[in-house]
Scaffold this motif. Structure first.
Motif, mmCIF file in Angstrom:
data_model
loop_
_atom_site.group_PDB
_atom_site.id
_atom_site.type_symbol
_atom_site.label_atom_id
_atom_site.label_comp_id
_atom_site.label_asym_id
_atom_site.label_seq_id
_atom_site.Cartn_x
_atom_site.Cartn_y
_atom_site.Cartn_z
ATOM 1 N N THR A 12 0.851 -1.371 0.247
ATOM 2 C CA THR A 12 0.092 -0.606 0.067
ATOM 3 C C THR A 12 1.148 1.604 0.089
ATOM 4 N N ALA A 13 1.990 1.245 0.682
ATOM 5 C CA ALA A 13 2.805 2.289 0.624
ATOM 6 C C ALA A 13 3.316 2.465 -0.407
ATOM 7 N N ILE A 14 3.643 1.331 -0.948
ATOM 8 C CA ILE A 14 4.588 2.216 -2.253
ATOM 9 C C ILE A 14 3.300 2.480 -3.247
ATOM 10 N N ILE A 15 1.655 2.135 -3.380
ATOM 11 C CA ILE A 15 1.250 3.066 -4.489
ATOM 12 C C ILE A 15 0.837 3.805 -4.068
ATOM 13 N N PHE A 16 0.356 4.179 -2.610
ATOM 14 C CA PHE A 16 0.165 5.337 -2.145
ATOM 15 C C PHE A 16 1.253 5.883 -2.940
ATOM 16 N N ALA A 17 2.885 6.158 -2.878
ATOM 17 C CA ALA A 17 3.954 6.490 -3.009
ATOM 18 C C ALA A 17 3.594 7.291 -4.420
ATOM 19 N N GLN A 18 3.871 6.174 -4.093
ATOM 20 C CA GLN A 18 4.118 6.765 -6.907
ATOM 21 C C GLN A 18 2.401 7.168 -7.170
ATOM 22 N N ALA A 19 1.459 7.658 -6.584
ATOM 23 C CA ALA A 19 0.051 8.024 -6.556
ATOM 24 C C ALA A 19 0.285 9.305 -6.503
ATOM 25 N N ILE A 20 0.917 10.008 -5.208
ATOM 26 C CA ILE A 20 1.015 10.963 -5.031
ATOM 27 C C ILE A 20 2.467 11.761 -5.782
ATOM 28 N N LYS A 21 3.331 11.130 -6.368
ATOM 29 C CA LYS A 21 3.800 11.898 -7.011
ATOM 30 C C LYS A 21 3.541 13.056 -8.033
ATOM 31 N N VAL A 22 2.569 12.724 -9.124
ATOM 32 C CA VAL A 22 1.516 13.525 -9.400
ATOM 33 C C VAL A 22 1.367 15.338 -9.075
ATOM 34 N N PRO A 23 0.243 14.511 -7.767
ATOM 35 C CA PRO A 23 0.137 16.027 -7.729
ATOM 36 C C PRO A 23 0.843 16.616 -6.399
ATOM 37 N N ILE A 24 2.544 15.661 -6.206
ATOM 38 C CA ILE A 24 3.022 16.816 -5.416
ATOM 39 C C ILE A 24 4.125 17.467 -6.393
ATOM 40 N N SER A 45 9.761 8.888 -2.274
ATOM 41 C CA SER A 45 10.863 7.694 -2.444
ATOM 42 C C SER A 45 9.349 6.884 -2.185
ATOM 43 N N SER A 46 9.138 5.489 -2.907
ATOM 44 C CA SER A 46 8.262 4.544 -2.626
ATOM 45 C C SER A 46 8.783 4.153 -2.368
ATOM 46 N N HIS A 47 10.786 3.593 -2.703
ATOM 47 C CA HIS A 47 10.864 2.703 -1.976
ATOM 48 C C HIS A 47 11.430 3.419 -0.630
ATOM 49 N N SER A 48 11.377 3.634 0.100
ATOM 50 C CA SER A 48 11.410 4.246 1.311
ATOM 51 C C SER A 48 10.315 4.005 1.580
ATOM 52 N N ALA A 49 9.452 4.112 1.940
ATOM 53 C CA ALA A 49 8.213 4.240 2.273
ATOM 54 C C ALA A 49 8.028 2.520 2.089
ATOM 55 N N CYS A 50 7.929 1.741 1.108
ATOM 56 C CA CYS A 50 7.764 0.789 1.063
ATOM 57 C C CYS A 50 8.690 0.276 2.249
ATOM 58 N N VAL A 51 9.404 0.304 2.153
ATOM 59 C CA VAL A 51 10.678 -0.627 3.757
ATOM 60 C C VAL A 51 10.216 0.454 5.248
ATOM 61 N N SER A 52 10.004 1.194 5.292
ATOM 62 C CA SER A 52 9.870 1.785 6.399
ATOM 63 C C SER A 52 8.136 1.489 6.984
ATOM 64 N N ALA A 53 7.534 1.183 6.314
ATOM 65 C CA ALA A 53 5.973 0.112 6.030
ATOM 66 C C ALA A 53 6.361 -0.519 6.427
ATOM 67 N N LEU A 54 6.950 -1.296 5.942
ATOM 68 C CA LEU A 54 7.948 -2.659 5.885
ATOM 69 C C LEU A 54 7.952 -2.796 7.804
ATOM 70 N N ILE A 55 8.927 -1.889 8.238
ATOM 71 C CA ILE A 55 9.763 -1.870 9.066
ATOM 72 C C ILE A 55 8.340 -1.662 10.208
ATOM 73 N N THR A 56 7.951 -0.307 10.304
ATOM 74 C CA THR A 56 6.970 0.091 10.945
ATOM 75 C C THR A 56 5.614 -0.894 11.044
ATOM 76 N N ALA A 57 4.989 -1.833 10.627
ATOM 77 C CA ALA A 57 4.080 -2.731 10.368
ATOM 78 C C ALA A 57 4.683 -3.853 11.033
ATOM 79 N N LEU A 58 5.465 -4.118 10.631
ATOM 80 C CA LEU A 58 6.218 -5.573 11.355
ATOM 81 C C LEU A 58 6.504 -4.814 13.099
ATOM 82 N N ALA A 59 6.751 -4.360 13.495
ATOM 83 C CA ALA A 59 7.526 -3.034 14.956
ATOM 84 C C ALA A 59 5.814 -3.652 15.747
#
Length: 159
Positions: A12-24, A45-59
């Motif tokens: 979801t973080a990847i999709i969201f980060a990629q989607a908001i690139k246009v309005p930003i 960065s969708s890369h950073s969004a993905c891994v930080s969402a994964l880390i947060t969710a795991l925590a």
């Protein structure tokens, strides 16, 4: 309850980060196009969004002291460092090489006109290397914030 909350948060973080690139990009008065949705680089960065969402969710799922969080954090640091380092440098080299190609094509066109030979084709002039591969530190930072936020939102929606 969501079957695999950490995976869903990361995707979801990847999709969201990629989607908001246009309005930003529009708000920052940069060139906008729907192509930004599928491109690398840019804010956030969708890369950073993905891994930080994964880390947060795991925590949240297993606790901050979980070995899974340690593995994901190590992986995340590598991904974010790579996106700011190697991939960004590749993009900057792409910019330079594209400038050299444009200048070479202009010189080649002048020589061909002087010798009355055929023009350089538009296809030759439009050949470009990809320039936006990596991220600036600010893009990575906002990717991290995006990922953390998405992990909490996904958890609140599905729990």
């Amino acid at each position: 309850m969501l079957a695999n909350y950490p995976l869903m948060a990361a995707l979801t973080a990847i999709i969201f980060a990629q989607a908001i690139k246009v309005p930003i990009a529009y708000l920052l008065k940069r060139q906008t196009s729907l192509i930004l949705v599928t491109s690398t680089g840019g804010m956030p960065s969708s890369h950073s969004a993905c891994v930080s969402a994964l880390i947060t969710a795991l925590a949240l799922e297993y606790g901050a002291s979980s070995p899974l969080v340690a593995i994901a954090s190590t992986f995340g640091i590598i991904v974010m460092f790579d996106s700011m380092g190697v991939r960004r440098q590749s993009g900057e080299q792409g910019i330079l090489l594209n400038q050299l190609v444009v200048e070479f094509n202009q010189l080649q066109s002048k020589v061909l006109r002087l010798t009355h030979e055929a023009e350089v084709t538009e296809e030759q002039q439009e050949k470009h290397l990809k320039e936006y591969l990596g991220h600036k530190p600010i893009e990575v930072f906002f990717g991290i914030l995006t990922g953390i936020l998405v992990a909490f939102v996904v958890r609140n929606i599905f729990y």
